[in-house]
Write an enzyme that holds these catalytic residues in place. Structure first.
Site, PDB file in Angstrom:
ATOM      1  N   GLY A 130       2.645 -34.852  45.725  1.00  0.00           N
ATOM      2  CA  GLY A 130       3.493 -34.144  44.778  1.00  0.00           C
ATOM      3  C   GLY A 130       4.917 -34.052  45.285  1.00  0.00           C
ATOM      4  N   THR A 131       5.067 -33.887  46.583  1.00  0.00           N
ATOM      5  CA  THR A 131       6.404 -33.831  47.186  1.00  0.00           C
ATOM      6  C   THR A 131       7.178 -35.105  46.920  1.00  0.00           C
ATOM      7  OG1 THR A 131       5.879 -32.221  48.917  1.00  0.00           O
ATOM      8  CG2 THR A 131       7.620 -33.810  49.412  1.00  0.00           C
ATOM      9  N   GLN A 157       0.790 -27.400  40.302  1.00  0.00           N
ATOM     10  CA  GLN A 157      -0.179 -26.305  40.243  1.00  0.00           C
ATOM     11  C   GLN A 157      -0.849 -26.175  38.879  1.00  0.00           C
ATOM     12  OE1 GLN A 157      -1.557 -24.442  42.458  1.00  0.00           O
ATOM     13  NE2 GLN A 157      -0.276 -24.897  44.246  1.00  0.00           N
ATOM     14  N   SER A 186      -0.417 -33.847  41.403  1.00  0.00           N
ATOM     15  CA  SER A 186      -1.006 -34.166  42.705  1.00  0.00           C
ATOM     16  C   SER A 186      -2.518 -34.105  42.608  1.00  0.00           C
ATOM     17  CB  SER A 186      -0.501 -33.177  43.754  1.00  0.00           C
ATOM     18  OG  SER A 186      -1.010 -33.485  45.036  1.00  0.00           O
ATOM     19  N   HIS A 207      -4.894 -33.548  45.143  1.00  0.00           N
ATOM     20  CA  HIS A 207      -5.714 -32.665  45.977  1.00  0.00           C
ATOM     21  C   HIS A 207      -5.776 -31.233  45.481  1.00  0.00           C
ATOM     22  CE1 HIS A 207      -2.567 -30.456  48.410  1.00  0.00           C
ATOM     23  NE2 HIS A 207      -1.828 -31.413  47.877  1.00  0.00           N
ATOM     24  N   THR A 239       1.822 -50.909  49.364  1.00  0.00           N
ATOM     25  CA  THR A 239       0.554 -51.252  48.724  1.00  0.00           C
ATOM     26  C   THR A 239      -0.113 -49.996  48.179  1.00  0.00           C
ATOM     27  OG1 THR A 239       0.258 -53.102  50.250  1.00  0.00           O
ATOM     28  CG2 THR A 239      -1.699 -52.318  49.092  1.00  0.00           C
ATOM     29  N   CYS A 287       3.863 -25.459  52.362  1.00  0.00           N
ATOM     30  CA  CYS A 287       5.078 -26.178  52.763  1.00  0.00           C
ATOM     31  C   CYS A 287       6.155 -25.228  53.283  1.00  0.00           C
ATOM     32  CB  CYS A 287       5.618 -26.991  51.590  1.00  0.00           C
ATOM     33  SG  CYS A 287       4.493 -28.289  51.047  1.00  0.00           S
TER      34      CYS A 287
END
Length: 359
Positions: free
Chosen positions: A69-70, A176, A193, A195, A231, A311
């Site tokens: 996501g970052t 989120q 994201s 995860h 890749t 983070c």
């Protein structure tokens, strides 16, 4: 261990893990290669791209797979800012994710001017205040959908309408909120994201409207519309798509867990309430006790929580969100976050409450 830090990350689901292992073992070709193994990998990547696009209600040719996501936030914000012909003014909020602030800091060094709006006590930005700071040279608005520290939901539809009316690019950090809560308006870019929804770490996606001609941040790369090099991680991408198909956010269940926690908190604790918020993210302040101390004591009791965004764990200034809402620095340092997931039970909350009472 009792895990109550789902806003930081979630364990991979059994189906996502199975998909990852199967693709890694059998379909290990480079999706850009022209041989049969490459073609098979390419097929799976494009199927996954379509699944992400459907979940975001956009066309698949706007989906770019990223490593997180970052990375998605950095790519979308900087690309859109450089693509705009309107000028060098950007509007955001004080409570954005660290990656958004990093992108904005980069753009400031390139001559952009950034206006960061505070949050109201309700946890959301004031749309009229946003309207007041619009300028003729405003190139981009970037606002998160759901805050990772307190769960506040921002009025994305209203902001999107304002951005469209003013012909300004609009990026939304949906990390989120993805697969949990939606908005109706179309926007120019979104970040998600894997995860956070029981997919693998190190995999995400960003949607950038393909009608916008964005510059490559690293000219010469060939993957993902020339916007990202490297890749593609086919096993992770397929596992991401599998997680999307399997993920179900049961709003009423999380509301019940939240209410139970709130009603039984020790008198030394108070929950941060917002006008609209995702119920599985619970921001709490404990009087006269620092959040980091609460985290350590709960960890000793076998309970995993956090003091805010993962983070930001090395920040000494407390959580950005409640500071932006007008809470004091002392209250910000007393902040900690409980976040529920699909396996959270009332029995686990009872254990959490018992441990908090002993602090």
């Amino acid at each position: 261990m009792i895990y109550m830090d789902y806003a930081a990350t979630s364990p991979m689901s059994a189906s996502a893990l199975k998909a990852y292992c199967e693709v890694a073992e059998r379909y290990y070709g480079n999706s850009a290669s022209l041989h049969d193994l490459g073609g098979q990998a390419h097929y799976f990547v494009e199927q996954a791209r379509a699944i992400v696009a459907t979940a975001l209600n956009v066309k698949s040719d706007g989906i770019i797979f990223t490593g997180s996501g970052t990375e998605g936030n950095l790519l979308a914000i900087v690309s859109l800012a450089l693509a705009s012909k309107k000028g060098k003014h950007i509007i955001s909020s004080q409570a954005e994710h660290t990656s958004v602030h990093a992108a904005l800091n980069t753009l400031e060094k390139m001559g952009f001017v950034v206006t960061k709006l505070p949050l109201q006590r309700s946890g959301s930005i004031h749309v009229e205040q946003l309207r007041e700071v619009l300028r003729d040279d405003t190139a981009l608005i970037t606002i998160q959908h759901v805050n990772s520290e307190i769960g506040a939901i921002q009025p994305i539809d209203e902001i999107a309408a304002l951005a469209k009316e003013s012909d300004i690019y609009f990026h939304v950090d949906c990390v989120q909120s993805f697969c949990k809560v939606t908005f109706a308006q179309q926007v120019d870019a979104m970040t998600v994201s894997a995860h956070k929804i029981a997919g693998p770490k190190g995999c995400g996606a960003v949607y950038i409207n393909p009608k916008i001609c964005v510059p490559a941040l690293t000219p010469g790369v060939t993957h993902e519309r020339g916007l990202r090099g490297g890749t593609l991680d086919t096993p992770a991408i397929v596992a991401f798509a599998t997680a999307i198909e399997d993920f179900h956010y049961k709003l009423q269940d999380y509301e019940a867990l939240r209410l139970y926690l709130q009603e039984n908190l020790p008198t030394t604790c108070r929950m941060i309430e917002c006008g609209e918020q995702l119920p599985n993210i619970c921001g709490i302040v404990m009087d006269k006790v620092e959040g980091q101390y609460v985290l350590l004591r709960l960890n000793e009791a076998g309970i995993c929580i956090s003091t805010g965004s993962a983070c930001d764990i090395h920040s000494e200034s407390g959580t950005k969100a409640i500071l932006s809402m007008g809470y004091t620095m002392e209250e910000a340092r007393q902040f900690f976050r409980i976040s529920f997931g699909p396996k959270t039970t009332f029995k686990e909350i009872d254990q959490l409450l018992a441990a908090l009472t002993n602090i």
